[in-house]
Design a protein around this motif. Structure first.
Motif, short mmCIF file in Angstrom:
data_model
loop_
_atom_site.label_atom_id
_atom_site.label_comp_id
_atom_site.label_asym_id
_atom_site.label_seq_id
_atom_site.Cartn_x
_atom_site.Cartn_y
_atom_site.Cartn_z
N ARG A 28 0.84 -1.20 0.00
CA ARG A 28 0.00 0.00 0.00
C ARG A 28 0.88 1.25 0.00
O ARG A 28 1.64 1.51 0.94
CB ARG A 28 -0.92 0.01 1.21
N LEU A 29 0.77 2.04 -1.07
CA LEU A 29 1.51 3.30 -1.19
C LEU A 29 0.63 4.42 -0.67
O LEU A 29 -0.52 4.58 -1.10
CB LEU A 29 1.86 3.55 -2.66
N GLU A 30 1.17 5.21 0.26
CA GLU A 30 0.48 6.38 0.79
C GLU A 30 1.40 7.59 0.71
O GLU A 30 2.59 7.49 1.03
CB GLU A 30 0.05 6.13 2.25
N ILE A 31 0.84 8.70 0.25
CA ILE A 31 1.63 9.92 0.09
C ILE A 31 0.86 11.08 0.73
O ILE A 31 -0.29 11.35 0.36
CB ILE A 31 1.89 10.24 -1.40
N VAL A 32 1.50 11.74 1.68
CA VAL A 32 0.93 12.95 2.28
C VAL A 32 1.50 14.15 1.53
O VAL A 32 2.72 14.34 1.50
CB VAL A 32 1.26 13.03 3.78
N VAL A 33 0.63 14.94 0.92
CA VAL A 33 1.05 16.07 0.08
C VAL A 33 0.64 17.38 0.75
O VAL A 33 -0.53 17.55 1.13
CB VAL A 33 0.45 15.96 -1.33
N GLU A 34 1.60 18.29 0.85
CA GLU A 34 1.38 19.56 1.53
C GLU A 34 1.61 20.73 0.59
O GLU A 34 2.63 20.81 -0.11
CB GLU A 34 2.35 19.68 2.72
N ASP A 35 0.66 21.66 0.59
CA ASP A 35 0.81 22.96 -0.06
C ASP A 35 1.47 23.89 0.95
O ASP A 35 0.90 24.17 2.00
CB ASP A 35 -0.58 23.46 -0.47
N GLN A 36 2.68 24.37 0.66
CA GLN A 36 3.43 25.20 1.60
C GLN A 36 3.25 26.70 1.36
O GLN A 36 3.94 27.50 2.00
CB GLN A 36 4.92 24.84 1.53
N GLY A 37 2.35 27.07 0.48
CA GLY A 37 2.13 28.48 0.19
C GLY A 37 2.23 28.74 -1.30
O GLY A 37 3.19 28.31 -1.95
N ARG A 38 1.25 29.42 -1.85
CA ARG A 38 1.23 29.69 -3.28
C ARG A 38 2.12 30.88 -3.63
O ARG A 38 2.22 31.84 -2.87
CB ARG A 38 -0.20 29.95 -3.76
N VAL A 39 2.74 30.79 -4.78
CA VAL A 39 3.61 31.87 -5.26
C VAL A 39 2.80 33.16 -5.36
O VAL A 39 1.68 33.17 -5.89
CB VAL A 39 4.22 31.49 -6.62
N ASN A 40 3.37 34.25 -4.82
CA ASN A 40 2.63 35.52 -4.78
C ASN A 40 3.20 36.59 -5.70
O ASN A 40 2.71 37.71 -5.71
CB ASN A 40 2.58 36.06 -3.36
N TYR A 41 4.24 36.23 -6.48
CA TYR A 41 4.85 37.26 -7.33
C TYR A 41 5.40 36.59 -8.58
O TYR A 41 6.10 35.57 -8.50
CB TYR A 41 5.99 37.96 -6.58
N GLY A 42 5.08 37.15 -9.75
CA GLY A 42 5.66 36.64 -10.98
C GLY A 42 4.73 35.75 -11.78
O GLY A 42 3.52 35.70 -11.57
N SER A 43 5.32 35.01 -12.68
CA SER A 43 4.54 34.27 -13.68
C SER A 43 3.88 33.01 -13.15
O SER A 43 3.02 32.44 -13.82
CB SER A 43 5.46 33.89 -14.86
N ARG A 44 4.26 32.55 -11.95
CA ARG A 44 3.71 31.29 -11.43
C ARG A 44 2.49 31.51 -10.55
O ARG A 44 2.00 30.56 -9.92
CB ARG A 44 4.79 30.50 -10.69
#
Length: 580
Positions: A431-447
């Motif tokens: 059983r493969l388990e992956i905990v994925v975390e968003d650490q903050g969205r880019v706030n400047y530039g093209s991304r």
């Protein structure tokens, strides 16, 4: 009613020259119970105006919603400004940067493929109009010509550093005016010819953002704003920090001298920041100029008021400079006593992998969904593997951190900053388990606006993995986990811990986190924000209004390993070394 307008070379208040002496104070980064205190300290420093951004994504986490409770009560904040005898500048964006998650743009905006980002695209503009109508409905009756404090409203934010869509800017002006905003409008850009031209509009006052070389930069601004008052809309008196970097500070003497030069020229100013406050919750943004770097929880900014609202040496230096150009109240701002110091044991650990169903809601997906599709900031993904021998797990791109488990045992971490995209599994079955975390969205530039999660195919060897189950971890519910599950013992996170502490009367606290790994903390259900052992920040600020007389609850969600299950409250902040 008072009248405020742009004159040939100065701002005019009831026909008389008026210099704006403003300080940035973001209502959404300060507990409402502290708003009046921070505003009064701005007045005592000699300021006459308070400036604030408006974070669209905080007010509208979902389309059609516009919340104004608690820390989002913009109307109450502006009325407190007025009660203090001060004026206000409102900067509603829609893009604000501000080292704030996604620059203030809601993630739901970009669910539709091809939707515009800061340009005159119909779906983007329709959403912006909905938002501006909501926020300007609050601002409209609080304009100065209606007896309120608002002098200026800003159009977009440093647009010249991003694009040159004049139709977009003109549409924003039209929306703002149609919403009943009659006070003067402004734009702000860094003082280069290219940015001032691309980000400015004829008929809208151009202002600039800078923290040094004031004479030169005001000269550049004047070349592109031939008449009207000169204003530095963001006088940068400090800077922000990234996880893993140093704590930024600026020289008190040099910054005060630069402010003196600016005021000696006759310009108006907005000190950015007067008081930075805190990126409570998961609101801090990130930068990515080839390498992703998330912003820390503290927004202390080395400002005149520190994160807890205490005057710093910069406060006294700025007050002295301002006194050369304007009356300064005789009273002085005071600092709070040191915060209480004591320790609290943490116990009753609840491990995510032991009982995931108590942490959130499961859903099934043929292909790996993004966090955006799930509406998540943290999620657990699960699938079953059936291959022989050790196997290589690869991902197109990790945004932003993924902890990999096989049959409940930790395998390793894929980290965006390291540009990790592969990890070797000890076996290809289980059983493969992956905990994925968003650490903050880019706030400047093209991304800006990019999706979060595991992007691109997730493969085992050359085979694309499918049949995923996803559990969205409801972070708002983490402090209530113990009502739905039982303690399961420590291990590799995510693991929730809790403890309790008693106080005689509410007061500010500083929670030391240097002995922990990586995670999030709450006091009495209020999310203090992220911590991370890599620093530079080693304390989380606990606002006094969050603390109750008597019993209080502390909850810690550890995403890595909490080696020392003890919470320590310390006398003051620790924001890390200024050099690494």
């Amino acid at each position: 009613m008072p009248d405020f307008e742009i004159g040939e070379s100065e701002f005019l208040l009831d026909g008389r020259p008026f210099r704006i002496l403003s300080g940035a104070l973001h209502y959404f980064r300060v507990h409402p119970g502290s708003w009046a205190d921070r505003i009064e300290k701005a007045r005592l420093m000699g300021l006459n105006t308070i400036e604030t951004y408006v974070p669209w994504n905080a007010h509208s986490p979902r389309r059609g919603v516009f919340g104004t409770d608690g820390m989002l009560d913009l109307e109450r904040f502006l009325r407190l400004v007025a009660e203090a005898g001060m004026y206000a500048i409102v900067r509603p964006g829609p893009y604000i940067c501000a080292e704030w998650d996604n620059g203030g743009l809601p993630a739901w905006l970009f669910q539709q493929p091809g939707v515009g980002v800061r340009r005159n695209e119909p779906r983007f503009m329709a959403a912006i109009e909905e938002y501006l109508q909501q926020v300007l409905r609050i601002v409209r009756p609080l304009q100065i010509d209606q007896g309120g404090p608002v002098l200026l409203v800003q159009v977009e934010n440093e647009y010249g550093a991003f694009g040159d869509d004049q139709a977009y800017l003109k549409s924003l002006v039209e929306i703002i005016r149609q919403a009943g905003i009659a006070v003067p409008l402004v734009t702000v850009d860094q003082p280069t010819a290219e940015m001032l031209e691309a980000g400015g509009l004829d008929g809208v006052l151009r202002t600039a953002s800078f923290g040094s070389r004031s004479t030169e930069r005001l000269r550049t601004l004047r070349e592109h704003q031939p008449s009207g008052p000169l204003m530095c809309m963001e006088f940068w008196d400090g800077w922000f920090d990234h996880w893993g970097g140093p704590h930024h500070t600026t020289s008190v003497e040099e910054t005060a001298a630069e402010l003196d030069t600016l005021l000696a020229s006759g310009a108006s100013v907005n000190v950015y920041m007067f008081h930075g406050g805190t990126n409570f919750g998961l609101t801090s943004g990130a930068n990515d100029k080839g390498s992703y770097r998330p912003t820390i929880t503290s927004y202390d900014y080395d400002a005149p008021l520190d994160e807890a609202g205490n005057p710093t040496p910069k406060y006294e230096a700025f007050r002295e400079v301002i006194s050369r150009y304007a009356p300064v109240p005789p009273a002085v701002a005071s600092s709070a006593a040191p915060a209480p110091e004591y320790s609290v044991p943490l116990g009753e650990p609840v491990r995510l992998l032991a009982n995931p169903g108590s942490w959130g809601v499961w859903s099934d997906h043929e292909a790996m969904p993004t966090l955006d599709v799930l509406g998540a900031r943290l999620a657990l993904f699960r699938t079953d593997l059936d291959a022989e021998g050790p196997a290589l797990l690869t991902v197109g791109e990790v945004r932003d951190r993924a902890t990999v488990f096989l049959d409940g045992d930790p395998v390793g971490v894929l980290d965006r900053e390291r540009q990790d995209r592969a990890i070797m599994l000890p076996r290809g079955s289980g059983r493969l388990e992956i905990v994925v975390e968003d650490q903050g969205r880019v706030n400047y530039g093209s991304r800006i606006g990019e999706p979060k999660g595991l992007i691109g195919p997730v493969q085992l060897g050359s085979a694309v993995l499918s049949n995923w189950s996803a559990c969205v971890i409801d972070l708002d519910e983490v402090p209530r986990l113990w009502g739905s599950t039982t303690a399961t013992g420590p291990g590799v996170g995510p693991i929730a811990w809790r403890g309790s502490f008693d106080v005689d009367e509410p007061t500010d606290h500083f929670l030391q986190t240097s002995g922990w790994g990586k995670g999030v903390a709450w006091v009495n259900g209020f999310c203090l924000g992220r911590y991370w052992r890599r620093g530079p920040q080693q304390t989380l600020f606990v606002p006094g209004p969050v603390v109750r007389a008597g019993a209080n609850e502390l909850v810690v969600l550890e995403l890595d390993v909490l080696a020392d299950p003890m919470a320590r409250f310390v006398a003051g902040p620790s924001l890390g070394p200024v050099e690494l």
